[in-house]
Design a protein around this motif. Sequence first.
Motif, PDB file in Angstrom:
ATOM      1  N   GLY A 425       0.815  -1.209   0.000  1.00  0.00           N
ATOM      2  CA  GLY A 425       0.000   0.000   0.000  1.00  0.00           C
ATOM      3  C   GLY A 425       0.845   1.255   0.000  1.00  0.00           C
ATOM      4  O   GLY A 425       0.542   2.235  -0.725  1.00  0.00           O
ATOM      5  N   VAL A 426       1.901   1.281   0.796  1.00  0.00           N
ATOM      6  CA  VAL A 426       2.774   2.461   0.853  1.00  0.00           C
ATOM      7  C   VAL A 426       3.457   2.681  -0.495  1.00  0.00           C
ATOM      8  O   VAL A 426       3.562   3.827  -0.975  1.00  0.00           O
ATOM      9  N   GLY A 432       1.614   7.063  -6.611  1.00  0.00           N
ATOM     10  CA  GLY A 432       0.401   7.762  -7.010  1.00  0.00           C
ATOM     11  C   GLY A 432      -0.722   6.846  -7.447  1.00  0.00           C
ATOM     12  O   GLY A 432      -1.718   7.313  -8.014  1.00  0.00           O
ATOM     13  N   GLN A 433      -0.601   5.559  -7.155  1.00  0.00           N
ATOM     14  CA  GLN A 433      -1.644   4.600  -7.532  1.00  0.00           C
ATOM     15  C   GLN A 433      -2.615   4.482  -6.349  1.00  0.00           C
ATOM     16  O   GLN A 433      -2.602   3.523  -5.576  1.00  0.00           O
ATOM     17  N   LEU A 434      -3.496   5.479  -6.225  1.00  0.00           N
ATOM     18  CA  LEU A 434      -4.296   5.630  -5.017  1.00  0.00           C
ATOM     19  C   LEU A 434      -5.317   4.524  -4.836  1.00  0.00           C
ATOM     20  O   LEU A 434      -5.556   4.065  -3.707  1.00  0.00           O
ATOM     21  N   ASP A 435      -5.935   4.087  -5.911  1.00  0.00           N
ATOM     22  CA  ASP A 435      -6.927   3.017  -5.781  1.00  0.00           C
ATOM     23  C   ASP A 435      -6.286   1.733  -5.267  1.00  0.00           C
ATOM     24  O   ASP A 435      -6.844   1.042  -4.399  1.00  0.00           O
ATOM     25  N   GLU A 436      -5.161   1.406  -5.851  1.00  0.00           N
ATOM     26  CA  GLU A 436      -4.439   0.201  -5.388  1.00  0.00           C
ATOM     27  C   GLU A 436      -4.001   0.371  -3.946  1.00  0.00           C
ATOM     28  O   GLU A 436      -4.075  -0.565  -3.138  1.00  0.00           O
ATOM     29  N   ALA A 437      -3.552   1.584  -3.595  1.00  0.00           N
ATOM     30  CA  ALA A 437      -3.061   1.834  -2.250  1.00  0.00           C
ATOM     31  C   ALA A 437      -4.158   1.618  -1.209  1.00  0.00           C
ATOM     32  O   ALA A 437      -3.954   0.939  -0.188  1.00  0.00           O
ATOM     33  N   VAL A 438      -5.347   2.201  -1.456  1.00  0.00           N
ATOM     34  CA  VAL A 438      -6.409   2.075  -0.462  1.00  0.00           C
ATOM     35  C   VAL A 438      -6.877   0.639  -0.333  1.00  0.00           C
ATOM     36  O   VAL A 438      -7.220   0.171   0.764  1.00  0.00           O
ATOM     37  N   ALA A 452      -1.647   0.709  13.643  1.00  0.00           N
ATOM     38  CA  ALA A 452      -1.325   2.144  13.582  1.00  0.00           C
ATOM     39  C   ALA A 452      -0.631   2.516  12.285  1.00  0.00           C
ATOM     40  O   ALA A 452      -0.837   3.617  11.754  1.00  0.00           O
ATOM     41  N   ASP A 453       0.210   1.625  11.754  1.00  0.00           N
ATOM     42  CA  ASP A 453       0.907   1.920  10.499  1.00  0.00           C
ATOM     43  C   ASP A 453      -0.091   2.119   9.358  1.00  0.00           C
ATOM     44  O   ASP A 453      -0.016   3.095   8.601  1.00  0.00           O
ATOM     45  N   ALA A 454      -1.024   1.175   9.224  1.00  0.00           N
ATOM     46  CA  ALA A 454      -2.007   1.272   8.136  1.00  0.00           C
ATOM     47  C   ALA A 454      -2.923   2.465   8.330  1.00  0.00           C
ATOM     48  O   ALA A 454      -3.268   3.170   7.364  1.00  0.00           O
ATOM     49  N   LEU A 455      -3.334   2.743   9.578  1.00  0.00           N
ATOM     50  CA  LEU A 455      -4.188   3.896   9.841  1.00  0.00           C
ATOM     51  C   LEU A 455      -3.489   5.197   9.460  1.00  0.00           C
ATOM     52  O   LEU A 455      -4.098   6.104   8.873  1.00  0.00           O
ATOM     53  N   ALA A 456      -2.193   5.287   9.784  1.00  0.00           N
ATOM     54  CA  ALA A 456      -1.442   6.500   9.436  1.00  0.00           C
ATOM     55  C   ALA A 456      -1.367   6.676   7.930  1.00  0.00           C
ATOM     56  O   ALA A 456      -1.545   7.791   7.405  1.00  0.00           O
ATOM     57  N   GLU A 457      -1.109   5.588   7.194  1.00  0.00           N
ATOM     58  CA  GLU A 457      -0.999   5.711   5.740  1.00  0.00           C
ATOM     59  C   GLU A 457      -2.352   5.980   5.086  1.00  0.00           C
ATOM     60  O   GLU A 457      -2.423   6.659   4.050  1.00  0.00           O
ATOM     61  N   TYR A 461      -3.307   8.912   2.641  1.00  0.00           N
ATOM     62  CA  TYR A 461      -4.119   8.730   1.425  1.00  0.00           C
ATOM     63  C   TYR A 461      -5.213   9.803   1.359  1.00  0.00           C
ATOM     64  O   TYR A 461      -5.431  10.428   0.312  1.00  0.00           O
ATOM     65  N   CYS A 462      -5.892  10.012   2.478  1.00  0.00           N
ATOM     66  CA  CYS A 462      -6.950  11.021   2.491  1.00  0.00           C
ATOM     67  C   CYS A 462      -6.384  12.431   2.330  1.00  0.00           C
ATOM     68  O   CYS A 462      -7.019  13.299   1.708  1.00  0.00           O
ATOM     69  N   LEU A 463      -5.208  12.677   2.868  1.00  0.00           N
ATOM     70  CA  LEU A 463      -4.559  13.971   2.655  1.00  0.00           C
ATOM     71  C   LEU A 463      -4.309  14.209   1.170  1.00  0.00           C
ATOM     72  O   LEU A 463      -4.539  15.314   0.653  1.00  0.00           O
TER      73      LEU A 463
END
Length: 537
Positions: A425-426, A432-438, A452-457, A461-463
């Motif tokens: 995901g990171v 910049g592949q946002l769909d894949e990242a989420v 916590a790591d996934a929540l932070a990323e 993503y939302c930023l």
Amino acid sequence: MNRFGAPRRWVISVVALATLIGRVGCPPANADQNNPSAREQKILRIQQLIEEHNLEEAQRQLAEATKQYPSDEGLQNLLGVVEAQQGKYGEAETNFRQAIRRAPKFTAAYLNLGRLYQENFPADPETQRKALEVYQRVLEYEPANAEANYQSAVLFLRQGEYQNSLSHVSSLPTETQNSAQALSIRCADSAGLGNRQQTEATVRRLLDAQDFSEADAQQALLGLVPAERDDLIVSLLENLQHREALSPALLQTLGVSYERVNRPADARTTLEKSFAAGKPSVDVLLELTRIARLEKDYQGALGYLAHAQALEPSNARLYYDFGVVCVDLSLIAEARNAFEKAVKLEPENPAYNYAMGAASAFRHDPAEAVPYFEKYLKLKPQDPRGKLAMGAALFRAKDFDAARPWLKEAAATPATASKAHYYLGVMALEAGQLDEAVTELQQVLKDRPDDADALAELGQYCLMRKEYKQAEKYLERALQVDPDHYAANFYLLTLYTRTKDARRAAEEQRFEALKKLLAEKTQEFLRIVEVRPFENP
């Protein structure tokens, strides 16, 4: 009551030999040969010389007597005793066996041969087997022989044949069965057979026995230790300690049992006594290290390991364990140095290579970790943990193309899937592949909702999508899980800066303090490495 030895003293009594006088079967050379009392007097004199340890004179007189009685099995037995005491074990064995061939029911020679095997070759399974055969031959014609039954019980116990051992103990005379020697065997056998009630009852009898000694405790431990009856081990050894000072070996056993019954302070004190009283022991220092770590005394653990390294500078495990404790203290540079020494000493050890790779992944050039993970995967090609570690190291080295295949393999295994999805995901976010990242990051939360790591990323993503309210929700959840999470705090500061939030100044101050706090700490290292300390790597 006379105690059995371990095994018994050499059998040289005239009583045992006098019964053979009429069975010598050799032609008379002079008048003395037909006079049993004359022969008996010679044997008495030789016996006295042996007991006085005047072996040279005893051997000289045996040579003279043998000229008179060349086929005398009694003299042959005595010669074996002399040679055994002189350390001539091969010659002694020959003479005891010759005496037995001449008199197949010569019990003294059998018992001496059994002792020879037990005393001089105690760690050799073959000689233990021979000793057991000797005692069994005695029992074929003399089933009540106490010495043969006792020594058979001891030998069967050492082989873990608890039922056979118990049968021989039960064949001893009643008085002997009530001795601490016999009770210690019964205790070990009952424990080995899983008979808890009988074991506990026998321990109570042992504690009350006036003749209970260290030798008996050692014998009982042969069954209690494999059965993991640490509660009874503590009771026995504490009782014995009130009677006599424990040897370093028993202190070590008591210390280990204290640890297992959750008495770490007593364990540490007792093991330190064992170390001080005995020969310097790396094993004891490793036990002390384990307990110090349980008490979170990491500096103390490092001290024990440093002492152990001085005793055995070529022992790779000691450097590995030292590195593990450095990880406890977040001393990553020191951990890497220790792991490096372990790898140099044992380059084919997979655990050492893995730990070295994990520590190297957080240096200035994370690619330094790659050769160690390559070696680990060569040694353990099917371990998904190694694939995850390789992918993570390449990720940190920014070689995303090389990292991706390893991470996808790791994502296919439940044990490593969450962390693999996180890295994938990171990487997608950075590309910049946002769909894949989420998709990848949401997959992490399915398995680990409070990661916590996934929540932070996901906040990042939302930023990137300028979804600031949702970004704040993710980042606040991450900080509820881990208030000092570096990325979550950084993204939150970014959010406040973008939205001109009044909380920006306070968060900036907090983030600066956090940077200093985490300058030498790498919490992610602890999550990735998952080094399993103090197992055999």
